[in-house]
Design a protein around this motif. Structure first.
Motif, PDB file in Angstrom:
ATOM      1  N   ASP A  44      -8.090  66.224 -13.918  1.00  0.00           N
ATOM      2  CA  ASP A  44      -7.493  67.319 -13.144  1.00  0.00           C
ATOM      3  C   ASP A  44      -8.510  68.414 -12.835  1.00  0.00           C
ATOM      4  N   GLU A  63      -6.542  68.031 -23.776  1.00  0.00           N
ATOM      5  CA  GLU A  63      -5.875  68.400 -22.518  1.00  0.00           C
ATOM      6  C   GLU A  63      -6.489  69.664 -21.902  1.00  0.00           C
ATOM      7  N   HIS A  76      -6.747  73.267 -20.328  1.00  0.00           N
ATOM      8  CA  HIS A  76      -6.046  74.492 -20.690  1.00  0.00           C
ATOM      9  C   HIS A  76      -6.795  75.650 -20.025  1.00  0.00           C
ATOM     10  N   GLN A 106      -9.562  77.356 -21.922  1.00  0.00           N
ATOM     11  CA  GLN A 106     -10.748  76.507 -22.100  1.00  0.00           C
ATOM     12  C   GLN A 106     -11.476  76.342 -20.766  1.00  0.00           C
ATOM     13  N   TRP A 128      -5.927  73.008  -9.323  1.00  0.00           N
ATOM     14  CA  TRP A 128      -5.212  73.046 -10.604  1.00  0.00           C
ATOM     15  C   TRP A 128      -4.969  74.498 -11.033  1.00  0.00           C
ATOM     16  N   GLU A 171      -2.279  76.240  -9.005  1.00  0.00           N
ATOM     17  CA  GLU A 171      -0.936  75.774  -9.374  1.00  0.00           C
ATOM     18  C   GLU A 171      -0.451  76.425 -10.666  1.00  0.00           C
ATOM     19  N   ARG A 172      -1.300  77.224 -11.337  1.00  0.00           N
ATOM     20  CA  ARG A 172      -0.837  77.956 -12.529  1.00  0.00           C
ATOM     21  C   ARG A 172       0.087  79.103 -12.136  1.00  0.00           C
ATOM     22  N   GLN A 173       0.100  79.516 -10.856  1.00  0.00           N
ATOM     23  CA  GLN A 173       0.940  80.655 -10.474  1.00  0.00           C
ATOM     24  C   GLN A 173       2.394  80.222 -10.307  1.00  0.00           C
ATOM     25  N   ARG A 219      -0.978  75.916 -18.595  1.00  0.00           N
ATOM     26  CA  ARG A 219      -0.962  74.468 -18.384  1.00  0.00           C
ATOM     27  C   ARG A 219       0.281  74.131 -17.571  1.00  0.00           C
ATOM     28  N   PRO A 220       0.324  72.918 -16.980  1.00  0.00           N
ATOM     29  CA  PRO A 220       1.509  72.546 -16.198  1.00  0.00           C
ATOM     30  C   PRO A 220       2.801  72.661 -17.021  1.00  0.00           C
ATOM     31  N   GLU A 221       3.845  73.117 -16.370  1.00  0.00           N
ATOM     32  CA  GLU A 221       5.187  73.188 -16.945  1.00  0.00           C
ATOM     33  C   GLU A 221       5.247  74.060 -18.193  1.00  0.00           C
ATOM     34  N   LYS A 222       4.492  75.165 -18.203  1.00  0.00           N
ATOM     35  CA  LYS A 222       4.564  76.131 -19.305  1.00  0.00           C
ATOM     36  C   LYS A 222       4.915  77.502 -18.744  1.00  0.00           C
ATOM     37  N   HIS A 279      -1.143  63.190 -20.445  1.00  0.00           N
ATOM     38  CA  HIS A 279      -2.594  63.302 -20.613  1.00  0.00           C
ATOM     39  C   HIS A 279      -3.094  62.268 -21.627  1.00  0.00           C
ATOM     40  N   GLN A 300       5.414  68.986 -11.908  1.00  0.00           N
ATOM     41  CA  GLN A 300       4.018  68.706 -11.532  1.00  0.00           C
ATOM     42  C   GLN A 300       3.297  67.772 -12.491  1.00  0.00           C
ATOM     43  N   ARG A 342       0.330  80.084  -2.060  1.00  0.00           N
ATOM     44  CA  ARG A 342      -0.936  79.344  -1.943  1.00  0.00           C
ATOM     45  C   ARG A 342      -1.301  79.067  -0.482  1.00  0.00           C
TER      46      ARG A 342
END
Lengths: 389, 242
Positions: A230, A240, A242, A245, A270, A273-275, A284-287, B102, B141, B222
């Protein structure tokens, strides 16, 4: 401010949404940070001792970005930093009497650089301490007992760069005496299949040392191996992606002038898409969203020159809505308790977003930009243009 | 253990467990089997504990990292294929668990690389699993990121066209699905990059541009990314004419 209001920040979750939070509450935040060191009877003060030096760095950097670096006493701050010196290890602990650690050592150096007091540091001892924590694979541990994490790799690269000794990575000098019998763990995920070092416990591997002239290359190679499909990076090989990181890995690569390792379009996608619909950023996705990611995601986007891929107005609104108008300070999200960590990263994020009246923040070092420019360390990042208030 | 239950995200608690695990004394017996069995039991228990933690908080990345470490260091390693069972259980419980997706991508890449699994067949099974997940929640996603990994950057023209058609079917049912549009744009850009040029490219480019235009309206936060991608197509078009 009356004393009771500072206790309310740690004991209650009084609503801090609503009126008065559509502007940055500079005076309240300055007062909040000034108050932090005062309540030494507070239990929280002692429970967070292991992060004390980091907290001083967060508070001081936030004040510097707010244009109020003098709001804390300079001599007292430098004195505290020097009291955290661990004479045996040759680096800084988080609190007087604590063992040296890379996290607190970086904070100490950042504070001393910002205070223009670097003459107080025994640079070569610190350099040796940092080098002694590099693993043959290229990554770093935080202290002699710790585990590997790309956060520590960033701390090492950042600190060496601020010390003007980034080249020491290639000198092949192994630090002395910091690592005893307990060396560095090799703990890479076997599922990655890239490196089979199974059955190797602590203590082994260190004697291999760093190959002469290869320290930097090893760091870059290791970061490459932490890169996921990603575009992001994890704590270690196989982990994964993050946002935090991603920041440490991208910033370390920026310091090493090796951003060619980054797949810019994939990573920036990627990161964008955090917004979330409320404007906040997640890790991270879906958090869930959290104010601290405002810095981690934004700094990386700024280094990659892709800040335009998120909506700055919505994010600015989200950070401002997490302020506490009564006590000052910023929380992880609206309505939660404030703390100095989120206050710092919220203000840092606003600076990158061009919020009026703030001092420019260097997203690579997370320090005021003028401090980094003065040392000739500025990289090619771009923040949003500072708006006029 | 109680410390970990209260503070599952404190780094050094995990690290201390790691230290303890590595310093388990050898068993009381004389023969290799007893000595080994004693150690293995401790590692098995550790795996059980960390999986309990992941039941409570399926996205705790420290727990996932720790679990990878336990698996990599066990005296008697488990077959890697057991990870496929574990991750499909986690994914089955919640499609949004990107940590499990993942882990699954890492496991499959390793098994394929070592030739322990028929890659072609197993890829098709993954597409099946994804199809199911996409229809369950087209806005998740995690599923789309995994799909992107599965197709890769060098997928064949046939594969790209097949997946575009499958996503288009879902888009027809859910005309406002951002992730359907985003994914179709991504795969059509791959077609343009690797497979389609000349006269054939023209209609594809205008198609992608109109999809990007819809994305701008559906996902205004976006919008500038979508515009940048559209400009890139213009630039590429100009270059190929020269």
């Amino acid at each position: 401010m009356d004393p009771s209001s500072s206790t309310s920040t740690t004991t209650s979750t009084s609503a801090n949404t609503g009126a008065g939070t559509d502007k940055l509450l500079v005076e309240q935040h300055v007062a909040y940070i000034q108050k932090l060191g005062e309540n030494k009877d507070d239990l929280t003060y002692h429970l967070t001792a292991h992060l004390r030096l980091n907290a001083v760095y967060w508070g001081f950097t936030a004040l510097s970005i707010l244009g109020r670096p003098d709001a804390l006493d300079r001599e007292e701050m430098i004195g505290f930093v020097m009291n955290c010196w661990d004479e045996e290890a040759g680096a800084f602990g988080a609190h007087p009497g604590h063992d040296a650690h890379l996290l607190s050592t970086l904070s100490a150096i950042q504070i001393l650089v910002m205070q223009d007091a670097m003459e107080r540091v025994d640079v070569e001892r610190v350099v040796n301490f940092i080098l002694s924590l590099q693993h043959p694979s290229g990554t770093f541990t935080g202290d002699r007992f710790g585990e590997q994490d790309t956060r520590f790799l960033y701390c090492a690269v950042n600190a060496l760069s601020l010390l003007g000794r980034l080249d020491a990575l290639d000198e092949g000098v192994l630090g002395e005496g910091v690592l005893g019998e307990e060396g560095v763990v090799d703990e890479e995920g076997v599922v990655d299949g890239e490196e089979e070092e199974k059955g190797k416990g602590r203590g082994e591997g260190r004697e291999k040392g760093r190959e002469k002239g290869k320290g930097k290359e090893k760091v870059v190679e290791y970061l490459q191996r932490c890169r996921n499909y990603d575009g992001g990076f994890g704590r270690k090989v196989g982990a994964e992606s993050h946002s935090a990181q991603v920041f440490v890995c991208v910033a370390a690569l920026a310091i090493l002038d090796r951003l060619d390792v980054v797949d810019v379009d994939t990573l920036a996608f990627w990161l964008a898409e955090r917004q979330l619909p409320n404007g906040g950023l997640n890790g991270r996705p879906e958090k869930l969203e959290d104010v601290c990611y405002s810095f981690w995601v934004l700094s990386a986007l700024s280094i990659l020159n892709k800040l335009s891929w998120i909506d700055e107005d919505k994010l600015t609104g989200f950070i401002l809505s997490a302020q506490n108008a009564e006590s000052g300070g910023i929380a992880d999200r609206p309505g939660d308790m404030v703390d100095v960590f989120h206050t710092h990263f919220g203000i840092a994020g606003l600076s990158i977003l061009g919020y009026p009246g703030l001092v420019d923040l260097d997203p690579v070092y997370c320090m005021p930009a003028h401090v980094i420019e003065r040392r000739g360390l500025r990289k090619g990042w771009k923040a949003l243009e500072r708006r006029v208030g | 253990m109680s410390a970990l239950k209260t503070h599952p995200k404190v780094y050094w608690i995990w690290n201390h467990r790691m230290w303890c695990l590595e310093h388990i004394p050898e068993g009381p017996g004389q023969d290799a089997e007893t000595i080994f069995g004693w150690k293995q039991k401790a590692w098995d228990r550790e795996l059980f504990v960390v999986e309990k933690m992941l039941d409570a908080d399926p996205r705790n990345f420290l727990a996932w990292d720790y679990r990878r470490y336990v698996l990599a260091s066990m005296p008697v390693p488990r077959p890697e294929s057991a990870e496929l069972v574990y991750t499909s259980r986690k994914i089955g419980a919640n499609f949004s668990n990107f940590s499990a997706w993942h882990q699954r991508s890492k496991t499959l890449a390793s098994l394929w690389g070592q030739g322990k699994l028929n890659e072609e067949k197993s890829r098709e099974q993954e597409f099946e699993l994804l199809r199911n997940a996409m229809y369950t929640d087209p806005n998740d996603q995690s599923v789309w990121m995994y799909h992107r990994w599965l197709v890769g950057t060098d997928g064949s023209k046939e594969l790209l066209n097949r997946e575009i058609a499958a996503i288009q079917e879902l888009l027809d049912e859910q005309p406002d699905s951002k992730w359907c549009l985003e994914s179709i744009v991504h795969y059509k850009r791959l077609l343009l990059k690797n497979w389609v040029s000349g006269a054939e490219a023209g209609p594809l480019i205008s198609d992608v541009k109109s999809l990007l235009h819809r994305l701008e309206q559906l996902d205004p936060a976006r919008r500038r990314r979508y515009r940048d991608l559209a400009h890139e197509l213009d630039d590429d078009g100009t270059r190929s004419k020269q």
